[in-house]
Design a protein around this motif. Structure first.
Motif, PDB file in Angstrom:
ATOM      1  N   VAL A 208       0.821  -1.218   0.000  1.00 44.37           N
ATOM      2  CA  VAL A 208       0.000   0.000   0.000  1.00 44.37           C
ATOM      3  C   VAL A 208       0.852   1.264   0.000  1.00 44.37           C
ATOM      4  O   VAL A 208       0.588   2.196  -0.782  1.00 44.37           O
ATOM      5  CB  VAL A 208      -0.964   0.011   1.221  1.00 44.37           C
ATOM      6  N   GLN A 209       1.879   1.304   0.838  1.00 43.36           N
ATOM      7  CA  GLN A 209       2.639   2.535   1.013  1.00 43.36           C
ATOM      8  C   GLN A 209       3.839   2.677   0.070  1.00 43.36           C
ATOM      9  O   GLN A 209       4.210   3.786  -0.292  1.00 43.36           O
ATOM     10  CB  GLN A 209       3.129   2.651   2.466  1.00 43.36           C
ATOM     11  N   SER A 210       4.458   1.570  -0.285  1.00 43.91           N
ATOM     12  CA  SER A 210       5.674   1.671  -1.102  1.00 43.91           C
ATOM     13  C   SER A 210       5.339   1.919  -2.571  1.00 43.91           C
ATOM     14  O   SER A 210       4.239   1.627  -3.041  1.00 43.91           O
ATOM     15  CB  SER A 210       6.510   0.393  -0.977  1.00 43.91           C
ATOM     16  N   LYS A 211       6.327   2.446  -3.278  1.00 45.54           N
ATOM     17  CA  LYS A 211       6.194   2.671  -4.717  1.00 45.54           C
ATOM     18  C   LYS A 211       6.938   1.607  -5.516  1.00 45.54           C
ATOM     19  O   LYS A 211       7.199   1.769  -6.707  1.00 45.54           O
ATOM     20  CB  LYS A 211       6.728   4.059  -5.073  1.00 45.54           C
ATOM     21  N   ILE A 212       7.296   0.518  -4.831  1.00 45.55           N
ATOM     22  CA  ILE A 212       8.035  -0.555  -5.485  1.00 45.55           C
ATOM     23  C   ILE A 212       7.093  -1.328  -6.403  1.00 45.55           C
ATOM     24  O   ILE A 212       6.040  -1.818  -5.973  1.00 45.55           O
ATOM     25  CB  ILE A 212       8.654  -1.507  -4.442  1.00 45.55           C
ATOM     26  N   ARG A 213       7.444  -1.406  -7.662  1.00 46.48           N
ATOM     27  CA  ARG A 213       6.611  -2.104  -8.646  1.00 46.48           C
ATOM     28  C   ARG A 213       6.869  -3.604  -8.555  1.00 46.48           C
ATOM     29  O   ARG A 213       8.011  -4.059  -8.594  1.00 46.48           O
ATOM     30  CB  ARG A 213       6.940  -1.597 -10.060  1.00 46.48           C
ATOM     31  N   LEU A 214       5.807  -4.381  -8.434  1.00 44.71           N
ATOM     32  CA  LEU A 214       5.916  -5.824  -8.293  1.00 44.71           C
ATOM     33  C   LEU A 214       5.171  -6.521  -9.421  1.00 44.71           C
ATOM     34  O   LEU A 214       4.072  -6.115  -9.802  1.00 44.71           O
ATOM     35  CB  LEU A 214       5.344  -6.284  -6.947  1.00 44.71           C
ATOM     36  N   ILE A 215       5.778  -7.586  -9.957  1.00 41.41           N
ATOM     37  CA  ILE A 215       5.164  -8.386 -11.013  1.00 41.41           C
ATOM     38  C   ILE A 215       5.147  -9.844 -10.548  1.00 41.41           C
ATOM     39  O   ILE A 215       6.197 -10.410 -10.233  1.00 41.41           O
ATOM     40  CB  ILE A 215       5.941  -8.273 -12.347  1.00 41.41           C
ATOM     41  N   HIS A 216       3.972 -10.454 -10.494  1.00 43.53           N
ATOM     42  CA  HIS A 216       3.842 -11.855 -10.089  1.00 43.53           C
ATOM     43  C   HIS A 216       3.809 -12.717 -11.351  1.00 43.53           C
ATOM     44  O   HIS A 216       2.871 -12.634 -12.148  1.00 43.53           O
ATOM     45  CB  HIS A 216       2.571 -12.045  -9.264  1.00 43.53           C
ATOM     46  N   THR A 217       4.829 -13.525 -11.517  1.00 42.74           N
ATOM     47  CA  THR A 217       4.947 -14.350 -12.703  1.00 42.74           C
ATOM     48  C   THR A 217       5.602 -15.678 -12.347  1.00 42.74           C
ATOM     49  O   THR A 217       6.397 -15.762 -11.397  1.00 42.74           O
ATOM     50  CB  THR A 217       5.773 -13.640 -13.795  1.00 42.74           C
ATOM     51  N   LEU A 218       5.262 -16.727 -13.128  1.00 40.47           N
ATOM     52  CA  LEU A 218       5.874 -18.040 -12.917  1.00 40.47           C
ATOM     53  C   LEU A 218       7.270 -18.120 -13.536  1.00 40.47           C
ATOM     54  O   LEU A 218       8.021 -19.055 -13.244  1.00 40.47           O
ATOM     55  CB  LEU A 218       4.984 -19.128 -13.521  1.00 40.47           C
ATOM     56  N   ARG A 219       7.598 -17.159 -14.369  1.00 43.72           N
ATOM     57  CA  ARG A 219       8.928 -17.151 -14.987  1.00 43.72           C
ATOM     58  C   ARG A 219       9.965 -16.701 -13.960  1.00 43.72           C
ATOM     59  O   ARG A 219       9.858 -15.614 -13.386  1.00 43.72           O
ATOM     60  CB  ARG A 219       8.937 -16.210 -16.188  1.00 43.72           C
ATOM     61  N   ILE A 220      10.968 -17.535 -13.746  1.00 39.77           N
ATOM     62  CA  ILE A 220      11.975 -17.243 -12.726  1.00 39.77           C
ATOM     63  C   ILE A 220      12.810 -16.039 -13.142  1.00 39.77           C
ATOM     64  O   ILE A 220      13.301 -15.962 -14.277  1.00 39.77           O
ATOM     65  CB  ILE A 220      12.901 -18.456 -12.503  1.00 39.77           C
ATOM     66  N   SER A 221      12.972 -15.096 -12.220  1.00 38.36           N
ATOM     67  CA  SER A 221      13.785 -13.904 -12.483  1.00 38.36           C
ATOM     68  C   SER A 221      15.234 -14.299 -12.738  1.00 38.36           C
ATOM     69  O   SER A 221      15.773 -15.183 -12.055  1.00 38.36           O
ATOM     70  CB  SER A 221      13.707 -12.949 -11.295  1.00 38.36           C
ATOM     71  N   PRO A 222      15.896 -13.664 -13.717  1.00 35.03           N
ATOM     72  CA  PRO A 222      17.315 -13.975 -13.975  1.00 35.03           C
ATOM     73  C   PRO A 222      18.214 -13.647 -12.780  1.00 35.03           C
ATOM     74  O   PRO A 222      19.339 -14.153 -12.687  1.00 35.03           O
ATOM     75  CB  PRO A 222      17.655 -13.099 -15.192  1.00 35.03           C
ATOM     76  N   GLU A 223      17.740 -12.801 -11.864  1.00 39.60           N
ATOM     77  CA  GLU A 223      18.528 -12.444 -10.684  1.00 39.60           C
ATOM     78  C   GLU A 223      18.357 -13.458  -9.550  1.00 39.60           C
ATOM     79  O   GLU A 223      19.085 -13.388  -8.555  1.00 39.60           O
ATOM     80  CB  GLU A 223      18.091 -11.061 -10.170  1.00 39.60           C
ATOM     81  N   PHE A 224      17.408 -14.391  -9.691  1.00 42.97           N
ATOM     82  CA  PHE A 224      17.049 -15.266  -8.565  1.00 42.97           C
ATOM     83  C   PHE A 224      18.175 -16.227  -8.198  1.00 42.97           C
ATOM     84  O   PHE A 224      18.424 -16.490  -7.013  1.00 42.97           O
ATOM     85  CB  PHE A 224      15.779 -16.043  -8.897  1.00 42.97           C
ATOM     86  N   VAL A 225      18.876 -16.766  -9.186  1.00 46.53           N
ATOM     87  CA  VAL A 225      19.967 -17.704  -8.910  1.00 46.53           C
ATOM     88  C   VAL A 225      21.085 -17.007  -8.140  1.00 46.53           C
ATOM     89  O   VAL A 225      21.616 -17.544  -7.159  1.00 46.53           O
ATOM     90  CB  VAL A 225      20.508 -18.319 -10.212  1.00 46.53           C
ATOM     91  N   GLY A 226      21.452 -15.809  -8.585  1.00 47.84           N
ATOM     92  CA  GLY A 226      22.477 -15.050  -7.867  1.00 47.84           C
ATOM     93  C   GLY A 226      22.061 -14.737  -6.438  1.00 47.84           C
ATOM     94  O   GLY A 226      22.878 -14.784  -5.514  1.00 47.84           O
ATOM     95  N   LEU A 227      20.771 -14.441  -6.268  1.00 47.38           N
ATOM     96  CA  LEU A 227      20.243 -14.176  -4.931  1.00 47.38           C
ATOM     97  C   LEU A 227      20.382 -15.406  -4.043  1.00 47.38           C
ATOM     98  O   LEU A 227      20.798 -15.308  -2.875  1.00 47.38           O
ATOM     99  CB  LEU A 227      18.773 -13.759  -5.037  1.00 47.38           C
ATOM    100  N   LEU A 228      20.052 -16.570  -4.591  1.00 44.06           N
ATOM    101  CA  LEU A 228      20.155 -17.807  -3.821  1.00 44.06           C
ATOM    102  C   LEU A 228      21.598 -18.144  -3.470  1.00 44.06           C
ATOM    103  O   LEU A 228      21.876 -18.670  -2.384  1.00 44.06           O
ATOM    104  CB  LEU A 228      19.529 -18.969  -4.593  1.00 44.06           C
ATOM    105  N   LEU A 229      22.530 -17.858  -4.376  1.00 44.15           N
ATOM    106  CA  LEU A 229      23.945 -18.122  -4.085  1.00 44.15           C
ATOM    107  C   LEU A 229      24.431 -17.264  -2.922  1.00 44.15           C
ATOM    108  O   LEU A 229      25.141 -17.750  -2.029  1.00 44.15           O
ATOM    109  CB  LEU A 229      24.794 -17.863  -5.336  1.00 44.15           C
ATOM    110  N   ILE A 230      24.075 -15.991  -2.938  1.00 49.84           N
ATOM    111  CA  ILE A 230      24.454 -15.111  -1.823  1.00 49.84           C
ATOM    112  C   ILE A 230      23.825 -15.613  -0.532  1.00 49.84           C
ATOM    113  O   ILE A 230      24.493 -15.767   0.495  1.00 49.84           O
ATOM    114  CB  ILE A 230      24.014 -13.656  -2.096  1.00 49.84           C
ATOM    115  N   ALA A 231      22.511 -15.883  -0.576  1.00 44.83           N
ATOM    116  CA  ALA A 231      21.807 -16.342   0.619  1.00 44.83           C
ATOM    117  C   ALA A 231      22.351 -17.683   1.098  1.00 44.83           C
ATOM    118  O   ALA A 231      22.494 -17.911   2.302  1.00 44.83           O
ATOM    119  CB  ALA A 231      20.315 -16.452   0.336  1.00 44.83           C
TER     120      ALA A 231
END
Length: 431
Positions: A208-231
């Motif tokens: 409600v308050q943030s201006k962050i644009r969000l897209i819900h999709t089944l296609r995995i984000s290209p950044e997701f693998v890098g995120l998982l490696l860091i995590a």
């Protein structure tokens, strides 16, 4: 700072209320010491789970802050929802696994028995029900941090902490004839409802308050693998970190009930100060990612220097306040003369550790913001294997007691602070 201390505040509040319940039989039976020790080790296990599985918060903060600094926030639109779904799945799995194995963990890994085992299991099995909500909440805090907004996390945490404190008194001690006193289990329910409140508020600010644009999709984000490696690297690091802290509880339990209760209080105070000082690691994290994305070498150096200076000032202030008002603080947390006579043995070591923590935590934040998770993982392994464990195990043979536990923690933090400091000096010259 206020947003970061909510988790230890929940555990400290539970411990303080339980530690001050007045039952006539406590003096003879040591029941209050058992309850305090139980809340201490169960709270530490909850904190361990949060530290281990909430590393997605640091990972998403690093990725979002670098995208924010390089003005590429559009690539985050699908990554953030996928991160939330992932944390929901992981949170439920972790909750179910630990719920059904908690008694075994406390008995076989932490050497708890009798009333301590019973109360720790009861407390943990209620608090862990809110773990998936906490995991999602903290991961979204990482998104807020990435866009340089720590205000919302602060507001949410203050409200959640206030709810927890209020419900602690109602559920633990009872409220007129409407709520019966529930003791240790009441403390756990208070924390659980506070987690629900924080979760709802976090979703409100995100959607409600943030201006962050969000897209819900089944296609995995290209950044997701890098995120998982860091995590993933941060999770491995944090597992070892929390195994070390759990080991301190195990040795304290071996030394006796009074020592276990004393260590539970002191380690919860240490965790509180750690999350307090982690405010500067959070600041360093967000800005390091932003300045790395902008390729600004001078700002990277200023970021470290300023956050480190502020963290050291606060750490010395905390140490001074604890040394000056130690008796008042301990009387607030626990009503037991045996613990009051035991804690001065480790108080100077505790105070010495805080400035060392300031250095280690600030450097942690900088390297997390830079996405150097593999480096941080290796440093934690080295510090544990060649600093913490040798001091603890050798000291246990030569001079067993709470002092050796805190000497091991100091050596651990020294290596965790100074090795990254000198490496950063080397790295910045080659940047």
């Amino acid at each position: 700072m206020l947003g970061g201390i909510v988790e230890p505040v929940l555990s400290l509040t539970d411990l303080a209320v339980v530690g001050n319940i007045g039952y006539d039989s406590f003096a003879e039976s040591n029941e209050n010491l058992s309850a305090v020790a139980a809340v201490g080790i169960a709270g530490s296990l909850i904190s361990a789970l949060v530290w281990i599985f909430a590393q997605m918060k640091s990972a998403i903060s690093a990725v979002v802050s670098q995208a924010y600094g390089s003005m590429r926030m559009r690539v985050m639109a699908s990554l953030i929802p996928q991160m939330i779904y992932f944390n929901a799945i992981v949170g439920v799995l972790a909750m179910l696994t630990t719920y059904y194995t908690s008694a075994w963990i406390f008995e076989n890994l932490l050497s708890a028995s009798g009333p301590i085992l019973k109360d720790a299991t009861a407390y943990f099995n209620i608090r862990v029900l809110g773990f998936p909500l906490t995991l999602i909440t903290f991961s979204i805090f990482g998104v807020f941090r990435g866009v340089q907004n720590t205000w919302w996390a602060m507001v949410i945490s203050i409200i959640g902490g206030s709810v927890n404190i209020l419900l602690d008194f109602i559920f633990v001690l009872g409220w007129w004839n409407l709520v019966e006193p529930m003791g240790v289990e009441g403390a756990a329910w208070a924390s659980f409802f506070a987690q629900i409140v924080m979760f709802v508020l976090t979703l409100y600010f995100l959607f409600v308050q943030s201006k962050i644009r969000l897209i819900h999709t089944l296609r995995i984000s290209p950044e997701f693998v890098g995120l998982l490696l860091i995590a993933g690297n941060l999770v491995l690091r944090t597992i070892v970190l929390n195994l070390a802290l759990m080991l301190t509880h195990k040795f304290a339990n071996i030394y006796g009930t009074v020592q276990a209760a004393t260590h539970a209080v002191m380690l919860n105070l240490w965790l509180f100060s750690a999350f307090f000082l982690d405010a500067f690691a959070t600041s360093a994290n967000a800005m390091a990612g932003k300045f790395l994305g902008a390729r600004n070498k001078e700002a990277m150096q200023r970021n470290l220097n300023r956050n480190l200076l502020l963290s050291l000032i606060v750490s010395f202030a905390l140490s001074g306040l604890l040394m000056l008002f130690d008796s008042q603080i301990m009387e607030l947390l626990i009503d037991n003369e045996k613990v009051w006579s035991m804690y001065p043995l480790v108080l100077p070591l505790f105070a010495l550790c805080l400035p060392i923590n300031a250095l280690a935590f600030t450097l942690d934040g900088v390297f997390k913001g830079m996405g150097k998770a593999k480096f941080l993982r290796n440093i934690l392994f080295i510090s544990t294997l060649f600093g913490f464990l040798p001091v603890l195990l050798i000291g246990h043979q030569l001079m067993p007691g709470l002092q050796i536990i805190w000497m091991a923690i100091i050596m651990w933090m020294l290596l965790r602070g100074f090795i990254p400091y000198f490496y950063f000096k080397y790295w910045i010259k080659r940047f």
